[in-house]
Design a protein around this motif. Structure first.
Motif, PDB file in Angstrom:
ATOM      1  N   LEU A  49       0.833  -0.961  -0.042  1.00  0.00           N
ATOM      2  CA  LEU A  49      -0.033  -0.126   0.088  1.00  0.00           C
ATOM      3  C   LEU A  49       0.836   1.173   0.088  1.00  0.00           C
ATOM      4  O   LEU A  49       0.699   2.068  -0.734  1.00  0.00           O
ATOM      5  CB  LEU A  49      -0.854   0.068   1.149  1.00  0.00           C
ATOM      6  N   LEU A  50       1.902   1.240   0.738  1.00  0.00           N
ATOM      7  CA  LEU A  50       2.729   2.384   0.859  1.00  0.00           C
ATOM      8  C   LEU A  50       3.600   2.858  -0.205  1.00  0.00           C
ATOM      9  O   LEU A  50       3.718   3.676  -1.073  1.00  0.00           O
ATOM     10  CB  LEU A  50       3.820   2.491   1.917  1.00  0.00           C
ATOM     11  N   LEU A  51       3.798   1.447  -1.043  1.00  0.00           N
ATOM     12  CA  LEU A  51       4.716   1.561  -2.339  1.00  0.00           C
ATOM     13  C   LEU A  51       3.892   2.281  -3.361  1.00  0.00           C
ATOM     14  O   LEU A  51       4.066   2.991  -4.307  1.00  0.00           O
ATOM     15  CB  LEU A  51       5.426   0.264  -2.907  1.00  0.00           C
ATOM     16  N   ALA A  52       2.531   1.718  -3.379  1.00  0.00           N
ATOM     17  CA  ALA A  52       1.413   2.142  -4.430  1.00  0.00           C
ATOM     18  C   ALA A  52       1.260   3.672  -4.180  1.00  0.00           C
ATOM     19  O   ALA A  52       1.246   4.418  -5.187  1.00  0.00           O
ATOM     20  CB  ALA A  52       0.373   1.346  -4.044  1.00  0.00           C
ATOM     21  N   LEU A  53       1.060   3.994  -2.946  1.00  0.00           N
ATOM     22  CA  LEU A  53       0.934   5.420  -2.572  1.00  0.00           C
ATOM     23  C   LEU A  53       2.060   6.297  -3.263  1.00  0.00           C
ATOM     24  O   LEU A  53       2.003   7.341  -3.744  1.00  0.00           O
ATOM     25  CB  LEU A  53       0.717   5.727  -1.017  1.00  0.00           C
ATOM     26  N   LEU A  54       3.383   5.834  -2.647  1.00  0.00           N
ATOM     27  CA  LEU A  54       4.375   6.652  -3.106  1.00  0.00           C
ATOM     28  C   LEU A  54       4.878   6.882  -4.627  1.00  0.00           C
ATOM     29  O   LEU A  54       5.157   7.711  -5.315  1.00  0.00           O
ATOM     30  CB  LEU A  54       5.995   6.174  -2.576  1.00  0.00           C
ATOM     31  N   GLY A  55       4.546   5.466  -5.303  1.00  0.00           N
ATOM     32  CA  GLY A  55       4.974   5.356  -6.745  1.00  0.00           C
ATOM     33  C   GLY A  55       3.883   6.359  -7.636  1.00  0.00           C
ATOM     34  O   GLY A  55       4.172   6.870  -8.581  1.00  0.00           O
ATOM     35  N   GLN A  56       2.656   5.726  -7.287  1.00  0.00           N
ATOM     36  CA  GLN A  56       1.486   6.147  -8.262  1.00  0.00           C
ATOM     37  C   GLN A  56       1.063   7.496  -8.077  1.00  0.00           C
ATOM     38  O   GLN A  56       0.712   8.217  -8.908  1.00  0.00           O
ATOM     39  CB  GLN A  56       0.180   5.240  -8.296  1.00  0.00           C
ATOM     40  N   PHE A  57       1.223   8.097  -6.753  1.00  0.00           N
ATOM     41  CA  PHE A  57       0.595   9.593  -6.367  1.00  0.00           C
ATOM     42  C   PHE A  57       1.508  10.331  -5.788  1.00  0.00           C
ATOM     43  O   PHE A  57       1.209  11.634  -5.466  1.00  0.00           O
ATOM     44  CB  PHE A  57      -0.662   9.111  -5.436  1.00  0.00           C
ATOM     45  N   VAL A  58       2.912  10.028  -5.859  1.00  0.00           N
ATOM     46  CA  VAL A  58       4.153  11.067  -5.707  1.00  0.00           C
ATOM     47  C   VAL A  58       4.848  11.243  -6.776  1.00  0.00           C
ATOM     48  O   VAL A  58       5.090  12.070  -7.435  1.00  0.00           O
ATOM     49  CB  VAL A  58       4.726  10.729  -4.110  1.00  0.00           C
TER      50      VAL A  58
END
Length: 348
Positions: A49-58
């Motif tokens: 979840l954290l990697l998806a957040l950082l990768g896709q929306f940061v």
């Protein structure tokens, strides 16, 4: 430029129906790939979840914004690039993760997580990064509400897919395969249809800088994802997975938003950008897979073989120790008619 070509009502409606159906099938397949047990594990240890957040929306929205500034795009092209950069991960990454011996659970969880997070974060990212072009007509008309509505509509097929996985696992496996193949077929059909029927006139209105961004953006996304996974000290197969998850965008969703929420005469030829992105992200991911098959596959096999050999050696030692501790005599056969028992002393 190129907006007149999209003013044809029948063609526009046909493309809208095709894009909408493709999006529903893709989201249904994504839901069928999710298992409730996996979701529980990820909630307890939410690395995916954290990697998806950082990768896709940061990382990806910032990358799209910087590329739009560097290449001095006009507001129409900038919105198309930003929209693609703010989209969640796409199903292509799940297929490619299989081909590079990636972590499939991580891949599916990242795709599903980014899709759910997009419901809130995608409109926010669009609002933040479009401030540079705020005084332009297209950005003033940016339909954040319609974007949220389109994203919300994807939750129904995802939820249905999760239910099918829970009730009918075999049917879910079949639907996952169908959705992956429909993804590739739909993108090919859309590209051929728009490129052939709307033809050279449409393609000629796309600036060379947009083609360049369509090449660079997925490549940079793959690199950013690999670097992100390296920072988290993940094993090599997880790094490959995160790399593909970061660079692969949900181009069906991007196409649907461009087609369903913007007036055709305004968006014009930029409707083609997500299709160009899909073309180059697939080609570059294919090269990624090819390089891995040629140079990385052997090391992966050696690592796996080494683990198996260690396990076998440990197992053999354990069996020998068990035999040494539990045997009270050795049986030897001298011929077919005689069997001699040789007593042995057991160490206590």
């Amino acid at each position: 430029g190129g907006g007149e070509a999209f003013a044809d009502r029948s063609l526009s409606q046909g493309l809208s129906v095709l894009v909408g159906l493709a999006l529903c099938v893709t989201m249904l397949g994504l839901g069928c790939a999710v298992e409730l047990g996996q979701l529980g594990q990820q909630l307890r240890r939410p690395v995916g979840l954290l990697l998806a957040l950082l990768g896709q929306f940061v990382a990806m929205p910032l990358l799209a914004f910087l590329l739009a500034l560097i290449f001095a795009l006009d507001e129409v092209a900038a919105v198309a690039v930003l929209l693609c950069g703010c989209c969640p991960g796409g199903n292509l990454s799940n297929l490619m993760s299989v081909l590079v011996d990636g972590d499939m659970n991580l891949s599916i969880i990242m795709t599903a997580s980014s899709t759910l997070l997009a419901l809130f974060l995608m409109p926010l990212c669009l609002w933040v990064y479009s401030r540079h072009w705020i005084n332009t007509t297209l950005v003033q008309l940016l339909p954040l509400g319609a974007v949220s509505l389109t994203l919300g509509s994807t939750l129904l097929p995802i939820g249905l897919g999760v239910l099918i996985r829970y009730r009918h696992p075999r049917a879910a496996d079949l639907l996952v395969k169908i959705s992956l193949w429909s993804l590739l077929v739909t993108l090919v059909i859309l590209f051929i249809l728009t490129g052939t029927m709307l033809g050279p006139d449409l393609m000629a209105h796309i600036p060379a800088s947009v083609y360049t961004i369509a090449v660079l953006m997925p490549l940079a996304g793959y690199a950013l994802g690999y670097g992100l996974a390296t920072v988290f000290k993940m094993p090599p197969h997880c790094r490959r997975t995160v790399s593909l998850e970061t660079g692969c965008q949900n181009v069906q969703l991007c196409t649907a938003i461009l087609k369903l929420t913007f007036p055709p005469e305004l968006i014009g030829s930029m409707y083609m950008f997500p299709l160009l992105y899909a073309l180059f992200q697939s080609a570059e991911a294919g090269l990624f897979v090819l390089v891995y098959k040629m140079y990385g596959r052997d090391s992966y096999k050696q690592d796996t073989l080494g683990e198996e050999e260690d396990t076998d050696i440990s197992y053999k030692k354990l069996k020998e120790e068990e035999v040494a501790e539990t045997s009270y005599g050795t049986v030897t056969t001298e011929d077919h008619n005689s069997i001699q028992m040789e007593p042995t002393q057991t160490a206590l």
